[in-house]
Design a protein around this motif. Structure first.
Motif, short mmCIF file in Angstrom:
data_model
loop_
_atom_site.label_atom_id
_atom_site.label_comp_id
_atom_site.label_asym_id
_atom_site.label_seq_id
_atom_site.Cartn_x
_atom_site.Cartn_y
_atom_site.Cartn_z
N ALA A 30 0.85 -1.37 -0.02
CA ALA A 30 -0.01 0.22 -0.03
C ALA A 30 0.82 1.15 -0.01
CB ALA A 30 -0.80 -0.08 1.23
N LEU A 49 2.15 1.95 -3.46
CA LEU A 49 1.23 2.43 -4.30
C LEU A 49 1.25 4.12 -4.10
CD1 LEU A 49 -1.61 -0.06 -4.30
CD2 LEU A 49 -0.06 0.53 -6.05
N LYS A 50 1.32 4.59 -2.83
CA LYS A 50 1.06 5.97 -2.34
C LYS A 50 2.23 6.79 -2.91
CE LYS A 50 0.78 8.47 1.74
NZ LYS A 50 1.06 8.48 3.28
N MET A 60 1.42 6.57 -10.21
CA MET A 60 0.03 6.26 -9.65
C MET A 60 -0.46 7.05 -8.72
SD MET A 60 -1.42 3.18 -9.31
CE MET A 60 -2.62 2.16 -8.33
N GLU A 113 -2.92 9.06 -6.38
CA GLU A 113 -3.48 8.88 -5.15
C GLU A 113 -5.23 9.10 -5.05
OE1 GLU A 113 -3.13 9.69 -0.50
OE2 GLU A 113 -1.11 9.91 -1.84
N GLU A 134 -9.15 4.19 -5.30
CA GLU A 134 -8.82 2.92 -5.40
C GLU A 134 -7.30 2.66 -4.23
OE1 GLU A 134 -8.40 -1.03 -5.97
OE2 GLU A 134 -10.16 0.44 -6.39
N THR A 135 -6.52 3.81 -4.45
CA THR A 135 -5.23 3.66 -3.47
C THR A 135 -5.76 3.84 -2.23
OG1 THR A 135 -4.12 4.81 -5.29
CG2 THR A 135 -2.69 4.60 -3.14
N GLU A 136 -6.50 4.75 -1.73
CA GLU A 136 -6.97 4.82 -0.46
C GLU A 136 -7.71 3.43 0.00
OE1 GLU A 136 -6.60 7.43 1.75
OE2 GLU A 136 -5.05 7.98 0.33
N LYS A 145 -5.18 1.02 0.96
CA LYS A 145 -4.55 1.54 2.07
C LYS A 145 -5.39 1.03 3.37
CE LYS A 145 -3.05 5.47 2.55
NZ LYS A 145 -2.83 7.14 2.15
#
Length: 498
Positions: A167, A170-171, A176, A178, A181-183, A186
């Motif tokens: 995670a 990704l951040k 990528m 933020e 989907e990233t949140e 996470k």
């Protein structure tokens, strides 16, 4: 009882007497794979290749393990009591009970099933930093989905710290953005970490933990690993196609360096793919042990040839995701039974019609074949809920049945009966609960009497309980039923006196 290899066919016999080194047995349905595994265990002991306590045999269900143990017990003389025949989870629990402290676990850990895991999260929901997975209308909506996801992660050897690291990457990636989907990822990673911390704080492990912590123990404590490697000279795995990544790694690390590992598999019978199992483990086995001997069992002792041929035609539709296609081997089964099996397709326009035709067919066979018994019939459905219409039809028809699905605790009839009774004690006007109680088999209240009671209740706009209290006013109810209802009313009143 001395081992009699003359009753085995050529392929079975070769598998049983195989010496040292890895062995892959590709065994189709009904080809006697359990017989081969149990007789191989006995053969190794009788020939002095190893002692009973130096053999580890693992499978997937307690029932399969008990059956294997029973068969071996019949074949061996009295006194062989140190066999390690168990499920993967039971084996790992046994190891961890002895060495939990060596990996930082409490020795008195509890094992939580899915329901207990759900309750643990529910009671500690405030400790989870959830936004996406905690909708305002129903904060507990996604608990089961999250626990199932964590279980899948553990099956693949993914730990909370691995998820958190993923995670974070990704951040920090420039390519990528933020976004939501990233949140979300996470949030799941954080929830996984919190869930695992809660388990440990409560001295608890789930089923995935049993495998993973045992694997970690062997990876981090080389002396313990060495002890069990020396202890188990031969390892046998039944239903190998159902192993997930973590289970295969556990077996592989134990089998080094002797590699006296026998696995029995048939990817066409894989039933745990939803839980992370994959036939790729069979492919990987061939890569990990390129010199492994491979034996195919294709002689079927269960069905007639026309049934096997039709089943083979259907399963071929799964190509190319099959071992037969990938390894260029033949898994077509050949029947030892002579004759032809009866295959009939019942066509229906609706579910109700399908159910009625199925029940009608059962009754027709029972009437025609005097030797047929209720135990000779099985109704297979795709999912547990799909069985409900058939269950209701069987009950209406008066046909006895057993529902053998592995359902949740709160779906079991006996638990639903108890809950209904508690609801009734809490509120006498809970008519659905009263109706379920009146239909309990031990009361033997005829359906027509229950119907008269419900009709009276409907006409007088009273609850079923109130109607039961006015029993003398309801015409046509048998004296036996009246006695039973009076008895039920007495029980209810006794159990509500505090």
């Amino acid at each position: 009882m001395p081992l009699d290899l003359t009753k085995l066919n050529k392929e079975q016999r070769v598998a049983v007497v195989h010496g040292k080194g890895p062995l892959l047995i590709v065994a189709g349905a009904g080809t006697g794979k359990t017989t081969v595994i149990t007789q191989r265990i006995v053969y190794l002991i009788e020939k002095g290749e190893t002692k009973p306590e130096e053999i580890l045999a693992v499978t997937f269900t307690e029932k399969a393990a008990a059956e294997m143990e029973e068969r071996v017990d019949v074949l061996l003389p009295y006194g062989y009591v140190d066999l390690w025949i168990s499920t993967f989870h039971s084996f790992c629990e046994r190891i961890l009970r002895d060495y939990a402290l060596d990996i930082g676990l409490p020795a008195d850990f509890k094992i939580l099933d899915n329901t207990a895991g759900w309750l643990l999260v529910y009671r500690n929901l405030d400790k989870f930093d959830l936004n996406y997975y905690k909708p305002l209308g129903n904060p507990t909506k996604f608990i089961q989905a999250l626990i199932s996801h964590f279980s899948h992660c553990k099956d693949q050897g993914i730990y909370p710290e691995d998820y958190l690291e993923y995670a974070e990457k990704l951040k920090t990636r420039d390519d990528m953005p933020e976004d939501d989907e990233t949140e979300r990822i996470k949030e799941v990673a954080g929830a996984f970490h919190t869930y695992q911390r809660l388990l440990l704080e409560n001295s608890s492990l789930d089923f995935g933990d049993l495998i993973n912590y045992c694997l970690k123990l062997f990876q981090k404590r080389q002396l313990i690993l060495k002890k069990y490697r020396e202890k188990f000279k031969y390892i046998l795995v039944d239903e190998f196609q159902d192993t997930n990544w973590a289970q295969y790694e556990l077996i592989k690390i134990l089998a080094e360096s002797k590699n006296n590992l026998t696995v029995c598999a048939d990817d066409d019978q894989a039933i745990y793919r939803w839980r992370g199992a994959s036939f790729s483990n069979i492919i990987q086995f061939k890569k990990d042990f390129p010199k492994a001997k491979q034996i195919s069992l294709v002689k079927n002792y269960r069905s007639c040839q026309n049934i096997l041929d039709l089943a083979y035609k259907f399963i071929k539709a799964n190509d190319p995701d099959r071992l037969e296609y990938v390894n260029k081997i033949s898994k077509k089964l050949f029947a030892k039974e002579k004759g032809r099996g009866i295959i009939e397709h019942i066509s229906a326009k609706s579910l109700e019609e399908e159910v009625n035709k199925t029940i009608k067919k059962i009754l027709e066979i029972l009437k025609k074949d005097k030797d047929a018994d209720y135990n000779d019939f099985a109704i297979l459905v795709r999912a547990n809920d799909a069985a409900n219409p058939f269950i209701k039809a069987l009950e209406r028809t008066g046909l006895p049945y057993q529902f053998l699905a592995s359902k949740g605790l709160y779906s079991k009839p006996v638990v639903l009966d108890v809950i209904s009774y508690f609801k009734l004690l809490d509120n006498y006007h809970e008519s659905p609960a009263v109706y379920r109680i009146l239909n309990m088999p031990f009361l033997e209240i005829p359906p027509q009497d229950i119907m008269k009671l419900t009709q009276y209740s409907y006409k007088r706009t009273k609850s079923l309980y109130e109607s039961m209290e006015e029993l003398p006013l309801i015409p046509g109810i048998s004296s036996k039923t009246q006695e039973k209802i009076v008895s039920v009313l007495s029980l209810i009143k006794n159990h509500t006196i505090f």
